[in-house]
Scaffold this motif. Structure first.
Motif, PDB file in Angstrom:
ATOM      1  N   VAL A  78       0.811  -1.226   0.000  1.00  0.00           N
ATOM      2  CA  VAL A  78       0.000   0.000   0.000  1.00  0.00           C
ATOM      3  C   VAL A  78       0.839   1.270   0.000  1.00  0.00           C
ATOM      4  O   VAL A  78       0.323   2.350  -0.261  1.00  0.00           O
ATOM      5  CB  VAL A  78      -0.990   0.027   1.194  1.00  0.00           C
ATOM      6  N   ALA A  79       2.131   1.147   0.292  1.00  0.00           N
ATOM      7  CA  ALA A  79       3.026   2.304   0.322  1.00  0.00           C
ATOM      8  C   ALA A  79       4.462   1.790   0.326  1.00  0.00           C
ATOM      9  O   ALA A  79       4.697   0.587   0.334  1.00  0.00           O
ATOM     10  CB  ALA A  79       2.760   3.168   1.556  1.00  0.00           C
ATOM     11  N   ALA A  80       5.396   2.724   0.324  1.00  0.00           N
ATOM     12  CA  ALA A  80       6.808   2.360   0.364  1.00  0.00           C
ATOM     13  C   ALA A  80       7.539   3.343   1.271  1.00  0.00           C
ATOM     14  O   ALA A  80       7.046   4.438   1.559  1.00  0.00           O
ATOM     15  CB  ALA A  80       7.401   2.379  -1.033  1.00  0.00           C
ATOM     16  N   ARG A  81       8.711   2.935   1.697  1.00  0.00           N
ATOM     17  CA  ARG A  81       9.535   3.787   2.538  1.00  0.00           C
ATOM     18  C   ARG A  81      10.912   3.890   1.894  1.00  0.00           C
ATOM     19  O   ARG A  81      11.502   2.881   1.519  1.00  0.00           O
ATOM     20  CB  ARG A  81       9.648   3.190   3.938  1.00  0.00           C
ATOM     21  N   ILE A  82      11.384   5.121   1.761  1.00  0.00           N
ATOM     22  CA  ILE A  82      12.756   5.373   1.354  1.00  0.00           C
ATOM     23  C   ILE A  82      13.364   6.208   2.467  1.00  0.00           C
ATOM     24  O   ILE A  82      12.900   7.325   2.734  1.00  0.00           O
ATOM     25  CB  ILE A  82      12.855   6.094  -0.003  1.00  0.00           C
ATOM     26  N   GLY A  83      14.331   5.641   3.150  1.00  0.00           N
ATOM     27  CA  GLY A  83      14.878   6.311   4.333  1.00  0.00           C
ATOM     28  C   GLY A  83      13.790   6.413   5.388  1.00  0.00           C
ATOM     29  O   GLY A  83      13.119   5.428   5.700  1.00  0.00           O
ATOM     30  N   ASP A  84      13.577   7.611   5.895  1.00  0.00           N
ATOM     31  CA  ASP A  84      12.536   7.830   6.908  1.00  0.00           C
ATOM     32  C   ASP A  84      11.216   8.277   6.305  1.00  0.00           C
ATOM     33  O   ASP A  84      10.259   8.537   7.022  1.00  0.00           O
ATOM     34  CB  ASP A  84      12.988   8.892   7.919  1.00  0.00           C
ATOM     35  N   ASN A  85      11.148   8.382   4.983  1.00  0.00           N
ATOM     36  CA  ASN A  85       9.967   8.927   4.317  1.00  0.00           C
ATOM     37  C   ASN A  85       9.022   7.824   3.856  1.00  0.00           C
ATOM     38  O   ASN A  85       9.422   6.920   3.116  1.00  0.00           O
ATOM     39  CB  ASN A  85      10.384   9.769   3.104  1.00  0.00           C
ATOM     40  N   VAL A  86       7.776   7.914   4.284  1.00  0.00           N
ATOM     41  CA  VAL A  86       6.729   7.014   3.796  1.00  0.00           C
ATOM     42  C   VAL A  86       6.130   7.665   2.560  1.00  0.00           C
ATOM     43  O   VAL A  86       5.745   8.837   2.592  1.00  0.00           O
ATOM     44  CB  VAL A  86       5.647   6.770   4.867  1.00  0.00           C
ATOM     45  N   LEU A  87       6.072   6.889   1.464  1.00  0.00           N
ATOM     46  CA  LEU A  87       5.714   7.460   0.171  1.00  0.00           C
ATOM     47  C   LEU A  87       4.561   6.723  -0.489  1.00  0.00           C
ATOM     48  O   LEU A  87       4.406   5.511  -0.354  1.00  0.00           O
ATOM     49  CB  LEU A  87       6.925   7.412  -0.765  1.00  0.00           C
ATOM     50  N   ASP A  88       3.793   7.484  -1.228  1.00  0.00           N
ATOM     51  CA  ASP A  88       2.751   6.958  -2.100  1.00  0.00           C
ATOM     52  C   ASP A  88       3.409   6.143  -3.212  1.00  0.00           C
ATOM     53  O   ASP A  88       4.526   6.438  -3.632  1.00  0.00           O
ATOM     54  CB  ASP A  88       2.007   8.161  -2.684  1.00  0.00           C
ATOM     55  N   LEU A  89       2.736   5.121  -3.702  1.00  0.00           N
ATOM     56  CA  LEU A  89       3.298   4.271  -4.756  1.00  0.00           C
ATOM     57  C   LEU A  89       3.438   4.997  -6.088  1.00  0.00           C
ATOM     58  O   LEU A  89       4.117   4.526  -6.990  1.00  0.00           O
ATOM     59  CB  LEU A  89       2.457   3.004  -4.925  1.00  0.00           C
ATOM     60  N   ARG A  90       2.808   6.159  -6.225  1.00  0.00           N
ATOM     61  CA  ARG A  90       2.947   6.954  -7.448  1.00  0.00           C
ATOM     62  C   ARG A  90       4.133   7.920  -7.380  1.00  0.00           C
ATOM     63  O   ARG A  90       4.354   8.709  -8.290  1.00  0.00           O
ATOM     64  CB  ARG A  90       1.660   7.749  -7.714  1.00  0.00           C
ATOM     65  N   THR A  91       4.926   7.840  -6.323  1.00  0.00           N
ATOM     66  CA  THR A  91       6.092   8.704  -6.170  1.00  0.00           C
ATOM     67  C   THR A  91       7.178   8.311  -7.172  1.00  0.00           C
ATOM     68  O   THR A  91       7.531   7.136  -7.265  1.00  0.00           O
ATOM     69  CB  THR A  91       6.655   8.609  -4.732  1.00  0.00           C
ATOM     70  N   PRO A  92       7.715   9.271  -7.905  1.00  0.00           N
ATOM     71  CA  PRO A  92       8.806   8.957  -8.831  1.00  0.00           C
ATOM     72  C   PRO A  92      10.129   8.803  -8.073  1.00  0.00           C
ATOM     73  O   PRO A  92      10.384   9.516  -7.102  1.00  0.00           O
ATOM     74  CB  PRO A  92       8.850  10.161  -9.763  1.00  0.00           C
ATOM     75  N   VAL A  93      10.943   7.857  -8.515  1.00  0.00           N
ATOM     76  CA  VAL A  93      12.258   7.647  -7.917  1.00  0.00           C
ATOM     77  C   VAL A  93      13.263   8.507  -8.678  1.00  0.00           C
ATOM     78  O   VAL A  93      13.406   8.369  -9.893  1.00  0.00           O
ATOM     79  CB  VAL A  93      12.656   6.157  -7.966  1.00  0.00           C
ATOM     80  N   THR A  94      13.931   9.406  -7.950  1.00  0.00           N
ATOM     81  CA  THR A  94      14.842  10.351  -8.596  1.00  0.00           C
ATOM     82  C   THR A  94      16.280  10.231  -8.093  1.00  0.00           C
ATOM     83  O   THR A  94      17.139  10.980  -8.534  1.00  0.00           O
ATOM     84  CB  THR A  94      14.347  11.794  -8.381  1.00  0.00           C
ATOM     85  N   ASP A  95      16.520   9.313  -7.170  1.00  0.00           N
ATOM     86  CA  ASP A  95      17.875   9.085  -6.644  1.00  0.00           C
ATOM     87  C   ASP A  95      18.094   7.593  -6.481  1.00  0.00           C
ATOM     88  O   ASP A  95      17.128   6.822  -6.372  1.00  0.00           O
ATOM     89  CB  ASP A  95      18.041   9.740  -5.260  1.00  0.00           C
ATOM     90  N   ASN A  96      19.357   7.173  -6.426  1.00  0.00           N
ATOM     91  CA  ASN A  96      19.649   5.792  -6.064  1.00  0.00           C
ATOM     92  C   ASN A  96      19.033   5.555  -4.694  1.00  0.00           C
ATOM     93  O   ASN A  96      19.215   6.362  -3.783  1.00  0.00           O
ATOM     94  CB  ASN A  96      21.154   5.554  -6.020  1.00  0.00           C
ATOM     95  N   SER A  97      18.260   4.473  -4.550  1.00  0.00           N
ATOM     96  CA  SER A  97      17.463   4.303  -3.336  1.00  0.00           C
ATOM     97  C   SER A  97      17.308   2.847  -2.951  1.00  0.00           C
ATOM     98  O   SER A  97      17.287   1.962  -3.805  1.00  0.00           O
ATOM     99  CB  SER A  97      16.044   4.859  -3.545  1.00  0.00           C
ATOM    100  N   THR A  98      17.157   2.628  -1.651  1.00  0.00           N
ATOM    101  CA  THR A  98      16.694   1.346  -1.137  1.00  0.00           C
ATOM    102  C   THR A  98      15.245   1.552  -0.741  1.00  0.00           C
ATOM    103  O   THR A  98      14.933   2.421   0.079  1.00  0.00           O
ATOM    104  CB  THR A  98      17.528   0.897   0.082  1.00  0.00           C
ATOM    105  N   ILE A  99      14.373   0.778  -1.363  1.00  0.00           N
ATOM    106  CA  ILE A  99      12.937   0.937  -1.152  1.00  0.00           C
ATOM    107  C   ILE A  99      12.439  -0.205  -0.284  1.00  0.00           C
ATOM    108  O   ILE A  99      12.649  -1.379  -0.601  1.00  0.00           O
ATOM    109  CB  ILE A  99      12.184   0.948  -2.497  1.00  0.00           C
TER     110      ILE A  99
END
Length: 97
Positions: free
Chosen positions: A36-57
Motif C-alpha cells: 500500500v506504500a513504500a519507505r525510502i529512508g525515513d519517508n513514507v511514500l505513495d506508490l505513485r512517487t517517482p524515484v529520482t535518486d539511487n534508493s533502497t525501497i
C-alpha cells in the motif's frame, strides 16, 4: 539529472529510468499486490512517487501495522469527501482514523 537510477527493492537491485514510479517498479518485478506504500529512508511514500535518486525501497504491506494505519488514514479521507459531497454543510472533526 541522471538518465537512470539504481534501486534496491525486496532484495533485488535494478536500474530504472529517472522518475520511474514505485508502482511501475513493483509491476515490473511482479511483487506483492498487498503493498500500500513504500519507505525510502525515513519517508513514507505513495506508490505513485517517482524515484529520482539511487534508493533502497522498503515495501509497506497491508499485512503490517503501518499498512493498516495507512489504509485507515486514506479511507477516512475518502469518507470525509463523500460526507461533504452529500452534506456540504457538515463539519468534519479532526482525529485519528
Amino acid at each position: 539529472m541522471p538518465e537512470k537510477v539504481l534501486v534496491e527493492i525486496d532484495g533485488q537491485s535494478l536500474e530504472v529510468e529517472y522518475g520511474t514510479e514505485i508502482l511501475d517498479i513493483l509491476k515490473f518485478l511482479s511483487l506483492n499486490t498487498k503493498v500500500v506504500a513504500a519507505r525510502i529512508g525515513d519517508n513514507v511514500l505513495d506508490l505513485r512517487t517517482p524515484v529520482t535518486d539511487n534508493s533502497t525501497i522498503q515495501l509497506i504491506s497491508l499485512d503490517s501495522q503501518d499498512g493498516i494505519d495507512i489504509l485507515r488514514h486514506s479511507t477516512s479521507h475518502i469518507l470525509a469527501a463523500a460526507v461533504k459531497e452529500l452534506y456540504p454543510d457538515a463539519k468534519l472533526g479532526i482525529g485519528p482514523a
